[in-house]
Design a protein around this motif. Structure first.
Motif, PDB file in Angstrom:
ATOM      1  N   VAL A 118       0.864  -1.175  -0.233  1.00  0.00           N
ATOM      2  CA  VAL A 118      -0.040  -0.018  -0.027  1.00  0.00           C
ATOM      3  C   VAL A 118       0.834   1.171  -0.158  1.00  0.00           C
ATOM      4  O   VAL A 118       0.223   2.286   0.169  1.00  0.00           O
ATOM      5  CB  VAL A 118      -0.955  -0.019   1.205  1.00  0.00           C
ATOM      6  CG1 VAL A 118      -2.135  -0.894   0.884  1.00  0.00           C
ATOM      7  CG2 VAL A 118      -0.286  -0.029   2.674  1.00  0.00           C
ATOM      8  N   LEU A 142       1.608   3.791   3.482  1.00  0.00           N
ATOM      9  CA  LEU A 142       0.459   4.341   4.008  1.00  0.00           C
ATOM     10  C   LEU A 142       0.572   4.744   5.563  1.00  0.00           C
ATOM     11  O   LEU A 142       1.168   4.061   6.366  1.00  0.00           O
ATOM     12  CB  LEU A 142      -0.528   3.299   3.985  1.00  0.00           C
ATOM     13  CG  LEU A 142      -2.064   3.543   4.284  1.00  0.00           C
ATOM     14  CD1 LEU A 142      -2.469   4.582   3.247  1.00  0.00           C
ATOM     15  CD2 LEU A 142      -2.935   2.532   4.393  1.00  0.00           C
ATOM     16  N   PHE A 196      -6.931   6.100   1.821  1.00  0.00           N
ATOM     17  CA  PHE A 196      -7.673   5.199   2.512  1.00  0.00           C
ATOM     18  C   PHE A 196      -8.851   4.715   1.856  1.00  0.00           C
ATOM     19  O   PHE A 196      -8.960   3.504   1.705  1.00  0.00           O
ATOM     20  CB  PHE A 196      -7.720   5.223   3.959  1.00  0.00           C
ATOM     21  CG  PHE A 196      -6.542   5.564   4.832  1.00  0.00           C
ATOM     22  CD1 PHE A 196      -6.241   4.471   5.647  1.00  0.00           C
ATOM     23  CD2 PHE A 196      -5.655   6.783   5.046  1.00  0.00           C
ATOM     24  CE1 PHE A 196      -5.078   4.329   6.293  1.00  0.00           C
ATOM     25  CE2 PHE A 196      -4.445   6.766   5.850  1.00  0.00           C
ATOM     26  CZ  PHE A 196      -4.139   5.532   6.637  1.00  0.00           C
ATOM     27  N   HIS A 231      -7.858   2.646  -1.317  1.00  0.00           N
ATOM     28  CA  HIS A 231      -7.283   1.344  -0.742  1.00  0.00           C
ATOM     29  C   HIS A 231      -8.430   0.390  -0.407  1.00  0.00           C
ATOM     30  O   HIS A 231      -8.413  -0.811  -0.700  1.00  0.00           O
ATOM     31  CB  HIS A 231      -6.374   1.528   0.202  1.00  0.00           C
ATOM     32  CG  HIS A 231      -4.776   1.831  -0.284  1.00  0.00           C
ATOM     33  ND1 HIS A 231      -4.187   1.217  -1.393  1.00  0.00           N
ATOM     34  CD2 HIS A 231      -4.242   3.026   0.199  1.00  0.00           C
ATOM     35  CE1 HIS A 231      -3.098   2.041  -1.655  1.00  0.00           C
ATOM     36  NE2 HIS A 231      -2.801   2.891  -0.614  1.00  0.00           N
ATOM     37  N   ALA A 232      -9.412   1.006   0.608  1.00  0.00           N
ATOM     38  CA  ALA A 232     -10.565   0.036   0.987  1.00  0.00           C
ATOM     39  C   ALA A 232     -11.331  -0.306  -0.140  1.00  0.00           C
ATOM     40  O   ALA A 232     -11.931  -1.753  -0.154  1.00  0.00           O
ATOM     41  CB  ALA A 232     -11.302   1.064   1.770  1.00  0.00           C
ATOM     42  N   THR A 280      -2.842   3.680  12.074  1.00  0.00           N
ATOM     43  CA  THR A 280      -2.897   3.622  10.434  1.00  0.00           C
ATOM     44  C   THR A 280      -3.773   2.461   9.984  1.00  0.00           C
ATOM     45  O   THR A 280      -4.606   2.501   9.146  1.00  0.00           O
ATOM     46  CB  THR A 280      -1.582   3.053   9.963  1.00  0.00           C
ATOM     47  OG1 THR A 280      -0.532   4.307  10.474  1.00  0.00           O
ATOM     48  CG2 THR A 280      -1.217   3.203   8.446  1.00  0.00           C
ATOM     49  N   LEU A 320      -7.640   2.155   8.088  1.00  0.00           N
ATOM     50  CA  LEU A 320      -7.891   1.320   6.985  1.00  0.00           C
ATOM     51  C   LEU A 320      -9.199   0.221   7.240  1.00  0.00           C
ATOM     52  O   LEU A 320      -9.892   0.105   6.341  1.00  0.00           O
ATOM     53  CB  LEU A 320      -6.472   0.457   6.537  1.00  0.00           C
ATOM     54  CG  LEU A 320      -6.757  -0.312   5.182  1.00  0.00           C
ATOM     55  CD1 LEU A 320      -7.077   0.620   3.843  1.00  0.00           C
ATOM     56  CD2 LEU A 320      -5.482  -0.822   4.944  1.00  0.00           C
TER      57      LEU A 320
END
Length: 609
Positions: free
Chosen positions: A312, A315, A322, A325-326, A361, A365
């Motif tokens: 990622v 991150l 976020f 990526h999710a 972090t 996520l």
């Protein structure tokens, strides 16, 4: 074209300073007055006049570079000699923005011939012949720019580069150029000249530095999505060429792999630190989109376990990626049961403040995944000691396991920390980890300034699966494919080979304890499926890289300098390789796109344990 100016007809003196660390000093002829450009370029990669003063070198200005650290302009002699090995163009390095000259000016230049090595001599890069500390006289203006030399599939040889001279440390610098035999020799014979390509396919998306890659060989190792696959050290993709622009950054096309630069792209041929031979365009083709779509993998069936790896890219909580990526994890990866994340930074990111915890972090996520309609993942990891695992200083990157507790359970065994080594024991006649999660041999020198493998023990439908998340030593420091040293040195391999040996040994400890144990080793291996690193991981049959289940044209997770290549892998033990319905998918959602949220594509493995 700008009108004539009396000021431009005067002699111009421009100070230029070339780094001593980046210049090559050679013995040169005693007399170097009133030379032609092709005399200066010579028929090897190094000018026979390097380090000497030259006077009254004439040529027509073909392009001005007014930005960056290498400012100046290119000139070309319109009257070429009969030797195809000698370039008719050269770069005049002015240091500051060149003034008083314009494209189409016939100029006379006096100065010092220098062989500038982008990145310094320790980089192994080839040298770029320049005239430095120039005194410039504009002779006339409004002249026709020399016609661009066409670079296409017919003109570029299939062989990439000759072997270097073993008596000169494998350097190719002193070898006579053979532009009809080797691709790099052809490009070198055109260094500094006005060149053009036409209707070229994009094989490396536009990056943040306003550059992209094209190929002049449309069928060279092409894959179904328009990229060019890098399949072995011996099979180089000779048609690759980097494209930059002399125009405004805002006008540069935002291209994805598979798009086309239609029409003519033309300008001087340069050589730089981060791409080798580069067409610096004064005229750009028109972007035609191929409408490339991001891929979506299949959803795992009820009895299948889906395990993924995803780098990622540094991150941390301050990032704006976020949600993206999710969405990728939920929609494109179909919410895998286990996700190995690489490059999770600590809670304060690159701020070098001693913080190593990454719970904020990871939680950010996890929350974004749930908000995107995915499961509420649980997670496990081990915080590294501060600034010991490489990566961005202060970032403390590490691997993290996400897992869906509705489908998978994690076997916790206390004691794992930054310095405690995980081991293998036997419980009820089956292999087990001594600590879970735990790190493999964290004090070993093989993992100095690099990420330590994270091992965890999972249970899916009553069956134990061991997962080892990796992020091996990067390729930083390796010589580029266009290096002056051939074959190139890959110094970073040494540490990866040591890391692979330790991981392979750990896997064999598990299999020696339980022959049919299910083991998955995955992550950013930072090496190819055909590399010695992968061979070491696979040695004695302990593991097999599942990317090899794909056709060769589909094997890639990363695009670098126009080469679609494997860096991320999922390797499995024999019991998983023999499992029913084993499926591997490299899910292309990032590497081919100019708006990527990571430079890596994730991979997913589905199987019935």
């Amino acid at each position: 074209m700008p009108s004539k100016s009396s000021a431009r007809l005067a002699a111009l003196t421009v100070a230029a300073v070339c780094s001593a660390a980046s210049a090559i000093a050679l013995t040169t002829p005693a007399h170097a007055d009133s030379l032609r450009i092709h005399d200066i370029q010579g028929s090897t990669r190094i000018s026979p006049y390097a380090g000497k003063q030259v006077t009254d070198v004439t040529g027509i200005v073909t392009g001005l570079r007014t930005y960056g650290s290498s400012r100046g302009f290119w000139i070309q002699d319109p009257n070429a000699d009969a030797d195809p090995a000698t370039s008719e163009g050269v770069f005049v390095f002015t240091s500051s923005t060149p003034k008083g000259v314009a494209v189409g000016d016939l100029v006379s230049v006096s100065g010092t011939v220098s062989e500038y090595v982008p990145g310094g001599t320790s980089s192994g890069n080839q040298a770029l012949t320049e005239i430095t500390k120039p005194v410039i006289t504009v002779v006339s203006s409004g002249n026709a720019v020399p016609a661009a030399t066409v670079i296409d599939a017919k003109s570029v040889p299939s062989a990439y580069v000759p072997a270097g001279d073993s008596t000169a440390g494998n350097s190719i610098n002193g070898l006579p150029l053979q532009p009809s035999q080797y691709a790099l020799d052809l490009y070198e014979s055109l260094e500094g000249m006005n060149v053009q390509v036409s209707d070229t396919r994009v094989i490396g998306a536009t990056d943040p530095y306003t550059e992209l890659w094209v190929t002049v060989k449309p069928w060279e190792n092409r894959n179904r999505r328009g990229g060019t696959v890098y399949g072995s050290y011996e099979s180089q993709n000779t048609g690759r060429l980097q494209i930059q622009s002399l125009g405004a950054t805002a006008d540069f096309p935002k291209a994805n792999v598979g798009d086309t630069l239609a029409g003519t792209t033309a300008g001087p041929l340069d050589y730089n630190q981060f791409g080798g031979y580069t067409l610096v365009a004064s005229k750009l083709g028109t972007l035609e989109s191929a409408e490339l779509k991001r891929e979506t993998t299949e959803k795992q069936r009820n009895g299948e376990l889906a395990v993924a790896t995803y780098n990622v890219e540094n991150l941390d909580p301050s990032d704006a990626t976020f949600d993206a990526h999710a969405a990728a994890i939920v929609n494109n990866l179909q919410s895998p049961d286990i996700v190995s994340l690489e490059e999770i930074q600590d809670n304060t990111g690159a701020k070098n403040d001693g913080v190593v915890a990454a719970d904020q972090t990871v939680q950010k996520l996890i929350d974004a995944i749930a908000a995107a309609g995915g499961p509420t993942y649980d997670w496990r990891s081990v915080d590294p000691a501060n600034n010991t695992d490489g990566g961005e200083p202060g970032g403390n990157i590490r691997q993290v396991f996400l897992f869906n507790p509705e489908r998978v359970s994690f076997t916790d065994r206390a004691g794992g920390d930054a310095t405690t080594a995980v081991g293998v024991t036997e419980i009820d006649d089956k292999a087990a980890l001594t600590v879970s999660p735990g790190r493999i041999d964290p004090a070993n020198a093989a993992f100095a300034s690099s990420r330590k493998p994270l091992a965890g023990e999972f249970v899916f439908r009553g069956r134990t699966v061991f997962v080892i998340a990796n992020h091996f030593n990067s390729k930083g420091g390796d010589q580029g494919l266009t290096s002056q040293y051939q074959p190139v040195a890959r110094s970073s391999e040494t540490q990866r080979h040591q890391q692979a040996t330790l991981v392979n040994s750990f896997v064999k400890d598990i299999l020696d304890t339980q022959k049919n144990a299910r083991v998955i080793t995955l992550g950013d291996i930072n090496d190819f499926e055909f590399s010695e690193t992968t061979k070491i991981l696979e040695s004695d049959g302990a593991l097999w890289s599942a990317v090899k289940s794909l056709p060769k044209s589909e094997r890639y997770s990363y695009v670098y300098q126009g080469n679609a290549q494997v860096l991320d892998q999922i390797l499995v033990s024999p019991s998983i390789r023999r499992a029913c319905d084993l499926e591997f998918d490299s899910v292309h959602v990032n590497a081919e796109f100019n708006d990527q949220i990571s430079d890596h594509d994730p991979q997913v493995l589905r199987f019935r344990p």
